[in-house]
Scaffold this motif. Sequence first.
Motif, PDB file in Angstrom:
ATOM      1  N   ILE A   1      19.853   4.225  -8.719  1.00  0.00           N
ATOM      2  CA  ILE A   1      20.259   4.959  -7.508  1.00  0.00           C
ATOM      3  C   ILE A   1      19.142   5.946  -7.180  1.00  0.00           C
ATOM      4  CG2 ILE A   1      21.971   6.606  -6.582  1.00  0.00           C
ATOM      5  CD1 ILE A   1      23.953   5.298  -8.576  1.00  0.00           C
ATOM      6  N   SER A   2      19.019   6.295  -5.896  1.00  0.00           N
ATOM      7  CA  SER A   2      17.996   7.276  -5.534  1.00  0.00           C
ATOM      8  C   SER A   2      18.632   8.540  -4.953  1.00  0.00           C
ATOM      9  CB  SER A   2      17.009   6.705  -4.523  1.00  0.00           C
ATOM     10  OG  SER A   2      16.127   7.739  -4.138  1.00  0.00           O
ATOM     11  N   PRO A   3      18.984   9.497  -5.808  1.00  0.00           N
ATOM     12  CA  PRO A   3      19.475  10.774  -5.271  1.00  0.00           C
ATOM     13  C   PRO A   3      18.434  11.413  -4.334  1.00  0.00           C
ATOM     14  CG  PRO A   3      19.869  10.651  -7.631  1.00  0.00           C
ATOM     15  CD  PRO A   3      19.009   9.484  -7.278  1.00  0.00           C
ATOM     16  N   MET A   4      17.146  11.176  -4.604  1.00  0.00           N
ATOM     17  CA  MET A   4      16.104  11.766  -3.755  1.00  0.00           C
ATOM     18  C   MET A   4      16.237  11.293  -2.310  1.00  0.00           C
ATOM     19  SD  MET A   4      11.979  11.436  -4.000  1.00  0.00           S
ATOM     20  CE  MET A   4      11.928   9.748  -3.408  1.00  0.00           C
TER      21      MET A   4
ATOM     22  N   GLU B   1      15.012   9.485  -9.114  1.00  0.00           N
ATOM     23  CA  GLU B   1      14.993   8.085  -8.683  1.00  0.00           C
ATOM     24  C   GLU B   1      14.199   7.208  -9.651  1.00  0.00           C
ATOM     25  OE1 GLU B   1      13.703   6.476  -4.483  1.00  0.00           O
ATOM     26  OE2 GLU B   1      11.950   6.629  -5.777  1.00  0.00           O
ATOM     27  N   ALA B   2      12.992   7.655  -9.977  1.00  0.00           N
ATOM     28  CA  ALA B   2      12.059   6.768 -10.676  1.00  0.00           C
ATOM     29  C   ALA B   2      12.197   6.815 -12.189  1.00  0.00           C
ATOM     30  CB  ALA B   2      10.621   7.134 -10.289  1.00  0.00           C
ATOM     31  N   TYR B   3      12.834   7.853 -12.700  1.00  0.00           N
ATOM     32  CA  TYR B   3      12.857   7.989 -14.159  1.00  0.00           C
ATOM     33  C   TYR B   3      14.260   8.200 -14.730  1.00  0.00           C
ATOM     34  CZ  TYR B   3      11.143   9.268 -18.764  1.00  0.00           C
ATOM     35  OH  TYR B   3      10.885   9.286 -20.114  1.00  0.00           O
TER      36      TYR B   3
ATOM     37  N   THR C   1      20.484  15.107 -12.875  1.00  0.00           N
ATOM     38  CA  THR C   1      20.523  16.576 -12.874  1.00  0.00           C
ATOM     39  C   THR C   1      19.859  17.136 -14.133  1.00  0.00           C
ATOM     40  OG1 THR C   1      22.487  16.625 -11.511  1.00  0.00           O
ATOM     41  CG2 THR C   1      22.090  18.564 -12.874  1.00  0.00           C
ATOM     42  N   GLU C   2      20.117  16.507 -15.259  1.00  0.00           N
ATOM     43  CA  GLU C   2      19.544  16.994 -16.525  1.00  0.00           C
ATOM     44  C   GLU C   2      18.011  16.987 -16.487  1.00  0.00           C
ATOM     45  OE1 GLU C   2      21.214  18.054 -19.248  1.00  0.00           O
ATOM     46  OE2 GLU C   2      23.155  17.792 -18.277  1.00  0.00           O
ATOM     47  N   LEU C   3      17.427  16.067 -15.723  1.00  0.00           N
ATOM     48  CA  LEU C   3      15.959  15.961 -15.686  1.00  0.00           C
ATOM     49  C   LEU C   3      15.347  16.520 -14.408  1.00  0.00           C
ATOM     50  CD1 LEU C   3      15.285  12.417 -17.235  1.00  0.00           C
ATOM     51  CD2 LEU C   3      15.371  14.619 -18.366  1.00  0.00           C
ATOM     52  N   CYS C   4      16.177  17.009 -13.493  1.00  0.00           N
ATOM     53  CA  CYS C   4      15.644  17.533 -12.221  1.00  0.00           C
ATOM     54  C   CYS C   4      14.856  18.827 -12.488  1.00  0.00           C
ATOM     55  CB  CYS C   4      16.790  17.811 -11.245  1.00  0.00           C
ATOM     56  SG  CYS C   4      16.230  18.707  -9.775  1.00  0.00           S
ATOM     57  N   PRO C   5      13.568  18.862 -12.194  1.00  0.00           N
ATOM     58  CA  PRO C   5      12.752  20.044 -12.503  1.00  0.00           C
ATOM     59  C   PRO C   5      13.258  21.313 -11.829  1.00  0.00           C
ATOM     60  CG  PRO C   5      11.377  18.210 -11.799  1.00  0.00           C
ATOM     61  CD  PRO C   5      12.783  17.798 -11.548  1.00  0.00           C
ATOM     62  N   ARG C   6      13.716  21.194 -10.589  1.00  0.00           N
ATOM     63  CA  ARG C   6      14.201  22.385  -9.889  1.00  0.00           C
ATOM     64  C   ARG C   6      15.495  22.892 -10.546  1.00  0.00           C
ATOM     65  NH1 ARG C   6      11.548  23.487  -4.787  1.00  0.00           N
ATOM     66  NH2 ARG C   6       9.463  22.677  -5.122  1.00  0.00           N
ATOM     67  N   HIS C   7      16.348  21.974 -10.980  1.00  0.00           N
ATOM     68  CA  HIS C   7      17.571  22.379 -11.671  1.00  0.00           C
ATOM     69  C   HIS C   7      17.219  23.066 -12.993  1.00  0.00           C
ATOM     70  CE1 HIS C   7      21.876  22.183 -12.471  1.00  0.00           C
ATOM     71  NE2 HIS C   7      21.548  21.941 -13.723  1.00  0.00           N
TER      72      HIS C   7
ATOM     73  N   TYR D   1       0.823  -1.221   0.000  1.00  0.00           N
ATOM     74  CA  TYR D   1       0.000   0.000   0.000  1.00  0.00           C
ATOM     75  C   TYR D   1       0.856   1.269   0.000  1.00  0.00           C
ATOM     76  CZ  TYR D   1      -3.108  -3.659   1.611  1.00  0.00           C
ATOM     77  OH  TYR D   1      -3.793  -4.822   1.711  1.00  0.00           O
ATOM     78  N   ILE D   2       0.377   2.223  -0.773  1.00  0.00           N
ATOM     79  CA  ILE D   2       1.012   3.549  -0.773  1.00  0.00           C
ATOM     80  C   ILE D   2      -0.066   4.578  -0.457  1.00  0.00           C
ATOM     81  CG2 ILE D   2       2.050   5.337  -2.248  1.00  0.00           C
ATOM     82  CD1 ILE D   2       3.528   3.136  -3.733  1.00  0.00           C
ATOM     83  N   VAL D   3       0.217   5.468   0.473  1.00  0.00           N
ATOM     84  CA  VAL D   3      -0.692   6.588   0.745  1.00  0.00           C
ATOM     85  C   VAL D   3      -0.190   7.787  -0.048  1.00  0.00           C
ATOM     86  CG1 VAL D   3      -1.542   8.186   2.482  1.00  0.00           C
ATOM     87  CG2 VAL D   3      -1.367   5.785   3.012  1.00  0.00           C
ATOM     88  N   GLY D   4      -1.058   8.332  -0.898  1.00  0.00           N
ATOM     89  CA  GLY D   4      -0.666   9.431  -1.775  1.00  0.00           C
ATOM     90  C   GLY D   4      -0.455   8.897  -3.184  1.00  0.00           C
ATOM     91  N   GLY D   5       0.279   9.643  -3.997  1.00  0.00           N
ATOM     92  CA  GLY D   5       0.502   9.238  -5.380  1.00  0.00           C
ATOM     93  C   GLY D   5       1.686   8.292  -5.506  1.00  0.00           C
ATOM     94  N   PRO D   6       1.845   7.688  -6.676  1.00  0.00           N
ATOM     95  CA  PRO D   6       2.941   6.736  -6.850  1.00  0.00           C
ATOM     96  C   PRO D   6       4.323   7.383  -6.788  1.00  0.00           C
ATOM     97  CG  PRO D   6       1.759   7.085  -8.927  1.00  0.00           C
ATOM     98  CD  PRO D   6       0.975   7.775  -7.859  1.00  0.00           C
ATOM     99  N   MET D   7       4.424   8.664  -7.148  1.00  0.00           N
ATOM    100  CA  MET D   7       5.736   9.314  -7.158  1.00  0.00           C
ATOM    101  C   MET D   7       6.131   9.865  -5.790  1.00  0.00           C
ATOM    102  SD  MET D   7       7.089   9.001 -10.123  1.00  0.00           S
ATOM    103  CE  MET D   7       8.357  10.251 -10.363  1.00  0.00           C
ATOM    104  N   MET D   8       5.191  10.485  -5.095  1.00  0.00           N
ATOM    105  CA  MET D   8       5.550  11.158  -3.841  1.00  0.00           C
ATOM    106  C   MET D   8       4.886  10.537  -2.609  1.00  0.00           C
ATOM    107  SD  MET D   8       5.739  15.128  -5.085  1.00  0.00           S
ATOM    108  CE  MET D   8       6.628  15.689  -3.646  1.00  0.00           C
ATOM    109  N   GLY D   9       4.067   9.519  -2.841  1.00  0.00           N
ATOM    110  CA  GLY D   9       3.384   8.881  -1.713  1.00  0.00           C
ATOM    111  C   GLY D   9       4.343   8.026  -0.901  1.00  0.00           C
ATOM    112  N   LYS D  10       3.856   7.617   0.268  1.00  0.00           N
ATOM    113  CA  LYS D  10       4.690   6.821   1.177  1.00  0.00           C
ATOM    114  C   LYS D  10       4.068   5.444   1.373  1.00  0.00           C
ATOM    115  CE  LYS D  10       7.474  10.320   2.552  1.00  0.00           C
ATOM    116  NZ  LYS D  10       7.206  11.145   1.394  1.00  0.00           N
ATOM    117  N   MET D  11       4.913   4.433   1.322  1.00  0.00           N
ATOM    118  CA  MET D  11       4.434   3.078   1.573  1.00  0.00           C
ATOM    119  C   MET D  11       4.048   2.939   3.052  1.00  0.00           C
ATOM    120  SD  MET D  11       6.505  -0.391   0.953  1.00  0.00           S
ATOM    121  CE  MET D  11       5.921  -1.867   1.764  1.00  0.00           C
TER     122      MET D  11
END
Length: 465
Positions: free
Chosen positions: A338-341, A330-332, A285-291, A225-235
């Motif tokens: 690796i999970s930089p997040m 991490e996911a994409y 880094t190339e895909l990081c939205p904040r970057h 189970y994940i609470v929230g969305g698949p990208m930012m939710g928590k198991m």
Amino acid sequence: MSNASTTIAEMTDTNQQIVEKTLAQTNSEQMLKQVRQAGIVGAGGAGFPTYVKLQAKAEIFLVNAAECEPMLKVDQQLMAQHPDKLIRGLLYGMFLTGAKQGIIALKQKYQAAINALTPQLPDNIRIHILPDVYPAGDEVITIWFATGRRVPPAALPISVGVLVNNVQTLMQVADALEQDKTVTQRTLTVNGAVNKALTVTVPIGISLAEVLNLAGGASIANPAYIVGGPMMGKMIEDLNQPVTKTTGGLLVLPQDHILIQRQTRSLDAIMNMARNVCEQCRMCTELCPRHLVGHELSPSEIVKAVCYEKVAQPSVLLSALTCSECGICEAYACPVEISPMRVNRMLKQQFRQQGMKYEGELHPADPMIDYRFVPIKRLVSRLNLEAYNHDAPLQPLNWQPKQVIIPVQQHIGQPSTPIVQVGDSVSQGQCIAMPDEQALGVAIHASLAGTVRQVSTSSIHIVGE
Ligand code: SF4
Ligand code: SF4
């Protein structure tokens, strides 16, 4: 107090009458008190008390209706069903903050919502169509798409004159100001490997197990189970925990699904992988939205700095504080899992404990910014979610809970103090916990009429009549 005439000028008759009537009977100070007393907090996830946000002065009031977490279908359906309420909530927000312009930022695929909203829009509110990419709903990115303004790292949207609110939050503001309604319900999506995916409005304080039952239970033998969305939710493992004001969804996936596997990976394992297999390809880094939007944040540099102390620059490490935890790296992005997040999350925790702050400046946006956000379809496919991403239509609730357990802290700030005792009878919507006058916090209300069974420093247990 702001001038009401600028915000209600071109509304449909019905909306205009309702807003005029409401504003004629109150003033800004009373409205803010009412929003606090109604228990309204940011419904998008963070739970920041709305009465504080609405004290700011803004040029633009932006409704973040991107809902770009795949599998969550709440805001898009609420907007289609209650467009008038959202518009009125936005107008109250514009009135309080003095914003001259309102924007509802959503996606073209929410056609039913667009059709419902468009005929009711006054001149000072417009719809902005966001591209169907992730994370269009990260407020820094939403602001950039909808206004062209860029929020500096570690700064609030108001620093560029924009105030952002969520769809449900603004609907709750309209309900509170017009009908004195308090926050006792939450609309959420139950999706994934369930027998009947749905979106439903439930009383706050019912258990996630009960929420799962509303969707006919899990359709697989080994659910996770994940609470929230698949990208930012928590198991989560404990389905006895209650629905709160910020619960956006419950997702069911097989235990061997990649998203579940990632969430169960230990930090030690992630650090080992980072040391041993990071190719320094910089894709994260190339895909990081904040970057991309011009923040210093560079997940590949952070991973390098954490693994090799000699190259660690303090500001590079501190920039982890500006990570939104969107999960793209991490996911994409990362080709070697690796999970930089997660590294950023660890650093954030350490820096916050030490009271450290990030003070870097805004750089120019990446010239590739228009091409680097991830299309939702591709994300869904990459995450192997196609089989689990159901429509989840909004359904009425034909069920009444026997009991609710209501946490006294569902918001950022201090917990509220219970004002009821064991044995008290309470009505639905009644205030049961109050924040300290001077503290950051909001009131908490009974979501079920009944008797108070237990009161602790963390929750209030009510058994139905
Ligand atoms: S999670 Fe990764 S991609 Fe998202 S903001 Fe943080 S570092 Fe960037
Ligand atoms: S994407 Fe992965 S391998 Fe490439 S630099 Fe980032 S963490 Fe290292």
